[in-house]
Design an enzyme around this catalytic site. Structure first.
Site, short mmCIF file in Angstrom:
data_model
loop_
_atom_site.label_atom_id
_atom_site.label_comp_id
_atom_site.label_asym_id
_atom_site.label_seq_id
_atom_site.Cartn_x
_atom_site.Cartn_y
_atom_site.Cartn_z
CE LYS A 167 -3.16 2.67 2.79
NZ LYS A 167 -3.65 2.92 4.15
N GLY A 194 -8.30 9.34 8.88
CA GLY A 194 -8.69 9.51 10.27
C GLY A 194 -9.76 10.55 10.52
CB ALA A 235 -8.03 7.32 4.00
N GLY A 236 -10.74 7.91 5.46
CA GLY A 236 -11.75 8.95 5.66
C GLY A 236 -13.13 8.45 6.02
CG ASN A 282 -6.66 1.32 11.43
OD1 ASN A 282 -5.46 1.10 11.32
ND2 ASN A 282 -7.25 1.06 12.57
CB THR A 283 -9.49 5.96 12.44
OG1 THR A 283 -8.14 6.06 12.00
CG2 THR A 283 -9.65 6.78 13.71
#
Lengths: 257, 65
Positions: free
Chosen positions: A96, A157, A184-185, A206-207
């Site tokens: 990645k 995040g 992301a996001g 993830n977050t």
């Protein structure tokens, strides 16, 4: 389900491994969501503590495909060197690729990204580039050898969801045969559902899971959101329209006024 | 010989990378190495010599998003 460099995944969820309250909760999140890919990283190891060795054992026990990242790299050289180290440690050509260009948004440096993608692709890596929804950059990444594109939904995040639906829809339409991953996001399962409805092939997050009050439950919620979006996409959604159209038949209505 | 190991000053009587890794407690560990910013594959650790002032990075699997 589309394949990624020839690998078929069990579902469209790629899940990060950072920021969980404990290793047990991390493992539970993977179990409940059925995520088939775990993103991992490389950091300095202490010969005394050997923290990385325990983490690696945990990930191997999950039985998922590992996607190492180059998170935190700000230059082509840094990213390429990190990728080589990751390939040796994790034993996979998948990478990645992140080349960060701006601190406040963690927006990719797309110029460095394309250069690093070319170097790594030429060297046998299978690159998953963290990019924007810019179609010109996307085309250059494909020219550089990438067979997957990973546009951001919003800054890493931030949990804001799909910031530029128009741009992401355009990307899907422009590259109908390329596996596309929202990276992301994302903050909520509805964001992941929307990504599937737009025709994307997977999401990487993830977050949103790790920082939820109950990460394992949130991971499962994301899996269900993805499943709903995927099913909706295959069910051929109606076209939106500007004006109302009555859903209840008008014919046969009583004249009561 | 004084050198930097993961950003911290280190001293060793050895010069060979494989010896330095053993001395630092990395025997049997899954790690990747870079010397002065250049990746050193496992197979080259026996033949790679450090010099005073070199910067050695030893990285291991870690959580990532």
């Amino acid at each position: 389900m589309r394949s990624f460099y020839g690998t078929d995944l069990p579902n469209p969820l790629m899940l990060g491994t950072a920021q969980y309250p404990s290793p047990a909760i991390l493992a539970d999140a993977f179990k409940r969501s059925g995520a088939g890919v775990a993103t991992v990283s490389l950091r300095r190891e202490s010969g005394g503590a050997r923290a990385g060795q325990d983490f690696w054992s945990l990930i191997k026990d999950l039985g998922v495909v590992v996607l190492p990242n180059t998170a935190g790299c700000h230059s082509v050289k840094e990213a390429v060197t990190t990728a080589h180290m990751a390939r040796e440690v994790f034993g996979t050509p998948w990478i990645k690729l992140e080349v960060i260009g701006e601190e406040d948004t963690l927006q990719p440096d797309v110029f460095g990204l394309v250069e690093a993608a070319r170097i790594l692709s030429d060297d046998g890596f299978q690159v998953f580039p963290y990019t924007t929804e810019d179609l010109v950059v996307a085309g250059k990444l494909l020219d550089a050898g990438c067979e997957v594109l990973m546009p951001w939904g919003a800054p890493i995040g931030s949990g804001k969801g799909l910031n530029n639906v128009f741009g992401l829809r355009a990307m899907r339409a422009h590259f109908p045969d390329i596996p596309l991953v929202i990276d992301a996001g994302l903050g909520l399962p509805s964001h992941a559902c929307q990504a599937m409805e737009l025709g994307y092939d997977a999401v990487l997050l993830n977050t949103a899971v790790a920082k939820a009050g109950d990460p394992a439950a949130m991971a499962e919620a994301f899996a269900r959101g993805l499943e709903a979006g995927l099913l909706a996409r295959s069910a051929d959604p109606m076209e939106p329209r500007d004006m109302a159209a009555p859903s209840t038949p008008v014919i046969g209505k009583a004249f009561l006024s | 010989m004084k050198f930097m190991l993961n950003g911290r000053p280190q001293e060793s009587a050895y010069h060979k990378l494989s010896d330095i890794l053993t001395e630092a407690g990395f025997d049997g560990a899954v790690v990747a190495t870079a010397l002065n910013g250049v990746f050193i594959p496992v197979g080259a650790r026996e033949t790679t010599e450090l010099s005073a002032g070199d910067a050695l990075e030893v990285l291991a699997p870690m959580q990532g998003g």
